[in-house]
Scaffold this active site. Structure first.
Site, PDB file in Angstrom:
ATOM      1  N   SER A   1       0.817  -1.170   0.012  1.00 45.01           N
ATOM      2  CA  SER A   1      -0.187   0.048   0.008  1.00 45.01           C
ATOM      3  C   SER A   1       0.836   1.455   0.012  1.00 45.01           C
ATOM      4  O   SER A   1       1.362   1.473  -0.998  1.00 45.01           O
ATOM      5  CB  SER A   1      -1.079  -0.135   1.213  1.00 45.01           C
ATOM      6  OG  SER A   1      -2.237   0.719   0.637  1.00 45.01           O
ATOM      7  N   HIS A  61       4.174  14.381   5.343  1.00 43.96           N
ATOM      8  CA  HIS A  61       3.965  15.989   5.170  1.00 43.96           C
ATOM      9  C   HIS A  61       4.819  16.486   6.210  1.00 43.96           C
ATOM     10  O   HIS A  61       4.644  16.098   7.293  1.00 43.96           O
ATOM     11  CB  HIS A  61       2.487  16.455   5.075  1.00 43.96           C
ATOM     12  CG  HIS A  61       1.822  15.454   4.147  1.00 43.96           C
ATOM     13  ND1 HIS A  61       1.656  15.618   2.766  1.00 43.96           N
ATOM     14  CD2 HIS A  61       0.949  14.657   4.393  1.00 43.96           C
ATOM     15  CE1 HIS A  61       1.015  14.754   2.188  1.00 43.96           C
ATOM     16  NE2 HIS A  61       0.355  14.114   3.272  1.00 43.96           N
ATOM     17  N   CYS A  88      -2.143  -3.257   3.192  1.00 41.29           N
ATOM     18  CA  CYS A  88      -3.211  -4.355   2.900  1.00 41.29           C
ATOM     19  C   CYS A  88      -2.597  -5.689   3.366  1.00 41.29           C
ATOM     20  O   CYS A  88      -1.509  -6.042   3.569  1.00 41.29           O
ATOM     21  CB  CYS A  88      -3.402  -4.382   1.493  1.00 41.29           C
ATOM     22  SG  CYS A  88      -3.782  -2.845   0.671  1.00 41.29           S
TER      23      CYS A  88
END
Length: 128
Positions: free
Chosen positions: A68, A73, A88
């Site tokens: 995944s 940020h 996943c």
């Protein structure tokens, strides 16, 4: 399609300030961390922001994993980081890898405080 999504808001990070500004260093760290925890890197994209004066103002980046993703940020003006690790668990349970990666990244940024959330995703509803 079930998986584990770990989300963190890190406040007043005490890491080396360049880690919040240096796109190449942040990318190398994130890719390496994913690999150290046995996750399969299939792509990456990191972008540096600049303020009105043209000075470095943060980085946003994603490491795309076969399992995944990791998204990050940075907010250097407040020493902040937002972090997502989603894996996943289709063919293997990757939850322990996700938790270990998440813990390492949080430790690396050394926040004075943090808010963390864990979400089990994609559980199929039982048949009626």
């Amino acid at each position: 399609m079930n998986g584990l999504h770990l989300i963190a808001d890190l406040h007043a990070c005490r890491c080396v300030p360049a880690l919040l500004l240096d796109t190449s260093a942040l990318e190398a760290y994130c890719v390496g961390a994913c690999q150290r925890h046995g996750l399969t890197v299939v792509g990456r994209l990191f972008h540096a922001f600049r303020d009105a004066a043209g000075l470095p103002a943060g980085v946003t980046g994603t490491v795309v994993l076969a399992e995944s993703h990791l998204a990050i940020h940075t907010w250097p003006e407040v020493g902040g980081v937002t972090l997502d690790v989603y894996v996943c668990n289709f063919s293997d349970d990757n939850s322990s890898k996700a938790r270990a990666l998440f813990a390492e990244v949080i430790e690396h940024f050394d926040p004075a405080s943090r808010q963390c959330t864990s979400v089990e995703r994609g559980r199929l509803a039982p048949a009626r």
